[in-house]
Design a protein around this motif. Structure first.
Motif, PDB file in Angstrom:
ATOM      1  N   SER A  36      23.795 -40.202  41.915  1.00 27.02           N
ATOM      2  CA  SER A  36      23.600 -39.323  40.761  1.00 27.02           C
ATOM      3  C   SER A  36      22.415 -38.389  40.960  1.00 27.02           C
ATOM      4  CB  SER A  36      23.415 -40.144  39.480  1.00 27.02           C
ATOM      5  OG  SER A  36      22.301 -40.997  39.621  1.00 27.02           O
ATOM      6  N   GLY A  37      21.505 -38.744  41.835  1.00 30.30           N
ATOM      7  CA  GLY A  37      20.327 -37.913  42.069  1.00 30.30           C
ATOM      8  C   GLY A  37      20.301 -37.389  43.490  1.00 30.30           C
ATOM      9  N   THR A  38      19.158 -37.538  44.118  1.00 27.91           N
ATOM     10  CA  THR A  38      18.963 -37.069  45.477  1.00 27.91           C
ATOM     11  C   THR A  38      19.845 -37.862  46.443  1.00 27.91           C
ATOM     12  OG1 THR A  38      16.673 -36.570  44.916  1.00 27.91           O
ATOM     13  CG2 THR A  38      17.206 -36.660  47.254  1.00 27.91           C
ATOM     14  N   PHE A  39      20.396 -37.165  47.427  1.00 32.13           N
ATOM     15  CA  PHE A  39      21.197 -37.831  48.451  1.00 32.13           C
ATOM     16  C   PHE A  39      20.941 -37.161  49.790  1.00 32.13           C
ATOM     17  CE2 PHE A  39      23.757 -34.275  47.238  1.00 32.13           C
ATOM     18  CZ  PHE A  39      24.442 -33.905  48.380  1.00 32.13           C
ATOM     19  N   SER A  40      21.305 -37.847  50.857  1.00 32.66           N
ATOM     20  CA  SER A  40      21.156 -37.287  52.198  1.00 32.66           C
ATOM     21  C   SER A  40      22.508 -37.309  52.899  1.00 32.66           C
ATOM     22  CB  SER A  40      20.129 -38.096  53.001  1.00 32.66           C
ATOM     23  OG  SER A  40      20.668 -39.374  53.295  1.00 32.66           O
ATOM     24  N   THR A  41      22.561 -36.722  54.085  1.00 33.19           N
ATOM     25  CA  THR A  41      23.814 -36.745  54.839  1.00 33.19           C
ATOM     26  C   THR A  41      24.222 -38.181  55.170  1.00 33.19           C
ATOM     27  OG1 THR A  41      22.604 -36.408  56.905  1.00 33.19           O
ATOM     28  CG2 THR A  41      23.511 -34.448  55.826  1.00 33.19           C
ATOM     29  N   ALA A  42      23.279 -39.078  55.315  1.00 28.52           N
ATOM     30  CA  ALA A  42      23.610 -40.488  55.581  1.00 28.52           C
ATOM     31  C   ALA A  42      24.434 -41.081  54.440  1.00 28.52           C
ATOM     32  CB  ALA A  42      22.326 -41.299  55.790  1.00 28.52           C
ATOM     33  N   ASP A  43      24.209 -40.598  53.206  1.00 30.39           N
ATOM     34  CA  ASP A  43      24.969 -41.083  52.050  1.00 30.39           C
ATOM     35  C   ASP A  43      26.422 -40.619  52.074  1.00 30.39           C
ATOM     36  OD1 ASP A  43      22.742 -42.386  50.864  1.00 30.39           O
ATOM     37  OD2 ASP A  43      22.036 -40.445  50.112  1.00 30.39           O
ATOM     38  N   LEU A  44      26.727 -39.606  52.886  1.00 35.35           N
ATOM     39  CA  LEU A  44      28.099 -39.090  52.978  1.00 35.35           C
ATOM     40  C   LEU A  44      28.910 -39.802  54.061  1.00 35.35           C
ATOM     41  CD1 LEU A  44      27.400 -35.256  52.703  1.00 35.35           C
ATOM     42  CD2 LEU A  44      28.187 -36.806  50.904  1.00 35.35           C
TER      43      LEU A  44
END
Length: 161
Positions: A36-44
């Protein structure tokens, strides 16, 4: 998976997974990441928006000849997202003596030996769908099939209960 779990990926793979033909926003990618907030490419990594639903069967009366097989075809799973063609894998979670005529078709038949008298089948199935990119999604359904047996009289006249 549409977005690789490891290695290099680019914005075109994210765009394909999001089903966007043009520009996608960070808000679009955030939905894919599940954050819901900050994310990085690792989260994808390893993420997919593909989903599947599998309708339950509720058959009130299915007629089958005594000592035959009750056989009812399930509805095709409803797939959202992913890229066709799709492959299917079916399994029983609680079989209640049932079997599939095929584990890898979109609409298999659930079958069970009927015996002499009627009865009720209560079984649970799971279908796992894989798209052409390797993304998978699964769904579970519970089925209730009530069946009544009949016998053909000698000479094949009418049906006897």
């Amino acid at each position: 998976m549409a977005i690789p779990a490891s290695g290099i990926f680019d914005s075109s793979q994210i765009r394909n997974e999001l089903n966007k033909s043009g520009v996608f926003t960070s808000a679009d990618a955030r939905v894919l990441s599940g954050k819901s907030g900050t994310f990085s490419t690792a989260d994808l990594r390893g993420k997919s928006l593909m989903s599947v639903t599998h309708a339950s069967l509720n058959v009130q009366t299915h007629y089958v000849e005594r000592y035959g097989d009750v056989s009812v075809q399930v509805a095709a799973p409803v797939i959202t997202g992913g890229i066709s063609p799709y492959t299917y894998y079916w399994r029983f979670i609680s079989p209640d003596g049932c079997y599939f005529n095929s584990l890898t078709v979109a609409r298999p038949y659930i079958s069970k030996y009927a015996g002499l008298n009627g009865g009720t089948i209560n079984c649970s199935t799971e279908v796992t769908v894989t798209d052409s990119n390797g993304a998978t999604a699964s769904a579970i359904a519970n089925h209730v099939i009530k069946y009544q047996t009949y016998a053909l009289p000698p000479g094949g006249g009418g049906i006897e209960p």
